[in-house]
Write a protein that holds these residues in place. Structure first.
Motif, PDB file in Angstrom:
ATOM      1  N   TYR A 310       0.951  -1.374  -0.496  1.00  0.00           N
ATOM      2  CA  TYR A 310       0.389   0.192   0.153  1.00  0.00           C
ATOM      3  C   TYR A 310       0.546   1.200  -0.211  1.00  0.00           C
ATOM      4  N   LEU A 311       1.887   1.604   1.039  1.00  0.00           N
ATOM      5  CA  LEU A 311       2.892   2.246   1.245  1.00  0.00           C
ATOM      6  C   LEU A 311       3.215   2.495   0.021  1.00  0.00           C
ATOM      7  N   ASN A 312       4.203   1.350  -1.281  1.00  0.00           N
ATOM      8  CA  ASN A 312       4.675   1.870  -2.465  1.00  0.00           C
ATOM      9  C   ASN A 312       3.457   2.190  -3.496  1.00  0.00           C
ATOM     10  N   MET A 313       2.366   2.057  -2.808  1.00  0.00           N
ATOM     11  CA  MET A 313       1.095   2.334  -4.609  1.00  0.00           C
ATOM     12  C   MET A 313       1.280   4.008  -4.224  1.00  0.00           C
ATOM     13  N   LEU A 314       0.667   3.702  -2.894  1.00  0.00           N
ATOM     14  CA  LEU A 314       0.997   5.781  -2.657  1.00  0.00           C
ATOM     15  C   LEU A 314       2.260   6.793  -3.109  1.00  0.00           C
ATOM     16  N   TYR A 315       3.659   6.027  -3.150  1.00  0.00           N
ATOM     17  CA  TYR A 315       4.852   6.878  -3.944  1.00  0.00           C
ATOM     18  C   TYR A 315       4.742   7.096  -5.105  1.00  0.00           C
ATOM     19  N   GLN A 316       4.169   5.418  -5.720  1.00  0.00           N
ATOM     20  CA  GLN A 316       3.932   5.767  -6.852  1.00  0.00           C
ATOM     21  C   GLN A 316       3.059   6.647  -8.067  1.00  0.00           C
ATOM     22  N   MET A 317       1.912   6.774  -7.128  1.00  0.00           N
ATOM     23  CA  MET A 317       0.792   7.877  -7.727  1.00  0.00           C
ATOM     24  C   MET A 317       1.261   8.486  -7.886  1.00  0.00           C
ATOM     25  N   THR A 318       2.062   9.481  -6.683  1.00  0.00           N
ATOM     26  CA  THR A 318       2.711  10.650  -6.372  1.00  0.00           C
ATOM     27  C   THR A 318       3.849  10.414  -7.854  1.00  0.00           C
ATOM     28  N   ILE A 319       4.555   9.739  -7.862  1.00  0.00           N
ATOM     29  CA  ILE A 319       5.522  10.078  -8.314  1.00  0.00           C
ATOM     30  C   ILE A 319       4.657  10.315  -9.854  1.00  0.00           C
ATOM     31  N   TYR A 320       4.051   9.198 -10.210  1.00  0.00           N
ATOM     32  CA  TYR A 320       3.392   9.373 -11.560  1.00  0.00           C
ATOM     33  C   TYR A 320       2.810  10.530 -11.769  1.00  0.00           C
ATOM     34  N   SER A 341       1.915  11.082   5.282  1.00  0.00           N
ATOM     35  CA  SER A 341       3.088  10.554   5.370  1.00  0.00           C
ATOM     36  C   SER A 341       3.921  10.409   4.421  1.00  0.00           C
ATOM     37  N   ILE A 342       3.046  10.575   3.430  1.00  0.00           N
ATOM     38  CA  ILE A 342       3.908  10.998   2.124  1.00  0.00           C
ATOM     39  C   ILE A 342       3.580  12.309   1.297  1.00  0.00           C
ATOM     40  N   GLY A 343       3.068  12.980   1.983  1.00  0.00           N
ATOM     41  CA  GLY A 343       3.110  14.536   1.899  1.00  0.00           C
ATOM     42  C   GLY A 343       1.505  14.648   1.806  1.00  0.00           C
ATOM     43  N   ALA A 344       0.508  14.100   1.248  1.00  0.00           N
ATOM     44  CA  ALA A 344      -0.905  14.300   1.251  1.00  0.00           C
ATOM     45  C   ALA A 344      -1.096  15.729   2.583  1.00  0.00           C
ATOM     46  N   LYS A 345      -2.409  16.317   2.527  1.00  0.00           N
ATOM     47  CA  LYS A 345      -2.635  17.614   3.337  1.00  0.00           C
ATOM     48  C   LYS A 345      -4.209  17.527   3.432  1.00  0.00           C
ATOM     49  N   PRO A 346      -5.197  17.372   4.699  1.00  0.00           N
ATOM     50  CA  PRO A 346      -6.212  17.292   4.852  1.00  0.00           C
ATOM     51  C   PRO A 346      -6.918  18.465   4.938  1.00  0.00           C
ATOM     52  N   HIS A 347      -7.941  18.643   3.980  1.00  0.00           N
ATOM     53  CA  HIS A 347      -8.686  19.159   3.992  1.00  0.00           C
ATOM     54  C   HIS A 347     -10.506  19.392   4.044  1.00  0.00           C
ATOM     55  N   VAL A 348     -11.060  19.653   5.358  1.00  0.00           N
ATOM     56  CA  VAL A 348     -11.936  19.648   5.222  1.00  0.00           C
ATOM     57  C   VAL A 348     -13.592  19.547   4.588  1.00  0.00           C
ATOM     58  N   MET A 349     -14.371  18.771   4.430  1.00  0.00           N
ATOM     59  CA  MET A 349     -15.420  18.521   4.107  1.00  0.00           C
ATOM     60  C   MET A 349     -16.990  18.138   4.612  1.00  0.00           C
ATOM     61  N   HIS A 350     -17.604  19.094   4.194  1.00  0.00           N
ATOM     62  CA  HIS A 350     -19.205  18.710   4.247  1.00  0.00           C
ATOM     63  C   HIS A 350     -19.891  18.333   3.599  1.00  0.00           C
ATOM     64  N   VAL A 351     -20.978  17.792   4.217  1.00  0.00           N
ATOM     65  CA  VAL A 351     -22.035  17.121   3.090  1.00  0.00           C
ATOM     66  C   VAL A 351     -23.676  17.452   3.675  1.00  0.00           C
ATOM     67  N   TYR A 352     -24.457  18.167   3.027  1.00  0.00           N
ATOM     68  CA  TYR A 352     -25.766  18.703   3.289  1.00  0.00           C
ATOM     69  C   TYR A 352     -26.440  17.037   3.348  1.00  0.00           C
ATOM     70  N   LEU A 353     -27.656  17.518   4.557  1.00  0.00           N
ATOM     71  CA  LEU A 353     -28.035  16.025   4.393  1.00  0.00           C
ATOM     72  C   LEU A 353     -29.442  15.961   5.245  1.00  0.00           C
ATOM     73  N   LYS A 354     -31.058  15.470   5.072  1.00  0.00           N
ATOM     74  CA  LYS A 354     -31.744  14.969   5.677  1.00  0.00           C
ATOM     75  C   LYS A 354     -32.454  14.140   5.885  1.00  0.00           C
ATOM     76  N   HIS A 355     -33.671  13.632   6.800  1.00  0.00           N
ATOM     77  CA  HIS A 355     -34.178  12.525   6.773  1.00  0.00           C
ATOM     78  C   HIS A 355     -35.496  13.076   6.477  1.00  0.00           C
ATOM     79  N   THR A 356     -36.519  12.169   5.296  1.00  0.00           N
ATOM     80  CA  THR A 356     -37.670  12.930   5.193  1.00  0.00           C
ATOM     81  C   THR A 356     -38.647  12.394   6.133  1.00  0.00           C
ATOM     82  N   ASN A 357     -38.680  11.866   7.143  1.00  0.00           N
ATOM     83  CA  ASN A 357     -39.474  11.149   7.744  1.00  0.00           C
ATOM     84  C   ASN A 357     -38.914  12.766   9.605  1.00  0.00           C
TER      85      ASN A 357
END
Length: 385
Positions: A310-320, A341-357
């Motif tokens: 898995y870690l090597n796949m992440l490196y390969q994706m980045t290098i590509y 650990s391979i350099g990606a940074k977190p970016h906060v995300m949100h969803v909007y949702l509701k239950h119809t009942n």
């Protein structure tokens, strides 16, 4: 006059759909057609066209999702977890959900409109009317009630958050979900050496150790014929990882990777990892304009640790991404610590949702969201100097 039309098949969409100036490949006919022919068994796509007079000024992808508990709660869940999860799930979701966007991929890949032609308020009014029409149509045709409506996924800086009047009127509430892990590639990086040189000593040594463990692994791109030939193995490897997730809201169709390659051609990449000519892992990439979207992957669990697959796949994706001059890489919202650990940074995300009942209400829905997509504590890594 502003009005809308709903379609169920991509071959019904107007030619002007692809003419809209969106660079998002997930909103293009090629991807939508491939998905239509290889969709999970519980996901059905609907397509919205918003017109101003006769001009197409906005589009949306609205997925109807049937929540099957056997697909959602996978083999790795404990008996107690399965029992409690299924009990909660059965109480809250007894029908279908409408997802504005793509449930199968992290990010906002559901809506687009021409802001110079139609206001956000006018566009979302048409979208609301289309959702209500879909609810009626689904009830009439399938005898299914829509229990959940969700708009996914939006970064904190997305202008949609200014549309508070719409969400309040529709009783949609905003909830934070796990962050999207993004890698912004510095413009001055053009080679693997630039990437390795940027690591501090600890993570440069880690990179070298990981690559050493994979020295017997050969990674090569699979063309359409190779994907067809290896389709059963690819799907088994995908299932190894997918089932290990414990909780998931869908399962890919066996022909999914083949259809994406058939329709997207060079914009969809499948890389196989071979040990003595045996396919033991793979990863996929979608080339989305100047961004790489990491997609599904799989590997043999018993070889994962030994070769750090898995870690090597992440490196390969980045290098590509670096070597092919992309601006950024979307690593999505799983395994955040190792991705940082391979350099990606977190970016906060949100969803909007509701239950119809209204009786069940959004309080119980919040519990479901936290259960299916919990915000986990994790330690961000800082690998660069």
């Amino acid at each position: 006059m502003v009005h809308f039309k709903l379609f169920k098949n991509t071959n019904e969409l107007p030619n002007t759909w692809d003419a809209l100036p969106t660079c998002d490949i997930f909103l293009k006919k090629a991807f939508l057609s491939a998905l239509e022919q290889s969709s999970p068994a519980n996901i059905y796509s609907n397509y919205l066209c918003v017109y101003k007079a006769e001009k197409l000024v906005g589009i949306a992808v609205i997925q109807r999702v049937q929540m099957y508990t056997d697909d959602i709660f996978r083999n790795t869940s404990s008996n107690n977890l399965k029992f409690l999860g299924k009990k909660l799930f059965a109480k809250i979701v007894k029908g279908n959900a409408l997802i504005i966007g793509n449930l199968m991929h992290t990010g906002q890949h559901g809506i687009f409109f021409l802001s110079e032609e139609i206001s956000m308020e006018a566009y979302f009014k048409q979208l609301s009317q289309a959702i209500h029409q879909l609810k009626k149509d689904i009830k009439k045709q399938y005898q299914k009630k829509i229990r959940i409506i969700a708009f996914k996924d939006f970064f904190e800086e997305d202008p949609i958050h200014t549309n508070t009047a719409f969400f309040k009127k529709e009783n949609l509430y905003k909830v934070q979900v796990q962050p999207n892990m993004l890698f912004s590639i510095p413009k001055q990086w053009t080679s693997t050496e630039d990437y390795i040189a940027a690591f501090n000593k600890k993570y440069r040594d880690r990179y070298k150790r990981a690559r050493k463990k994979a020295y017997l692994i050969q990674t090569r791109e699979l063309d359409l014929e190779a994907i067809k030939k290896q389709s059963k193995i690819l799907y088994t490897l995908y299932e190894n990882v997918s089932d290990n997730a414990g909780v998931n809201s869908f399962k890919l169709a066996p022909n999914h990777f083949y259809k994406l390659k058939e329709y997207l051609n060079e914009d969809f990449k499948v890389f196989g990892c071979f040990l003595k000519e045996e396919l033991i892992g793979f990863y996929t990439l979608i080339l989305n304009d100047n961004t790489i979207e990491t997609y599904f992957l799989g590997y043999k669990q018993d070889l994962q640790q030994e070769h750090q697959l898995y870690l090597n796949m992440l490196y390969q994706m980045t290098i590509y991404g670096i070597e092919n001059n992309f601006e950024s890489i979307v690593f999505a919202r799983t395994a955040m610590e190792i991705k940082s650990s391979i350099g990606a940074k977190p970016h906060v995300m949100h969803v909007y949702l509701k239950h119809t009942n209204n009786f069940i209400g959004n309080t119980f829905l919040k519990l479901l969201v936290k259960y299916l997509n919990p915000i986990r504590d994790w330690q961000e890594r800082h690998p660069f100097k």
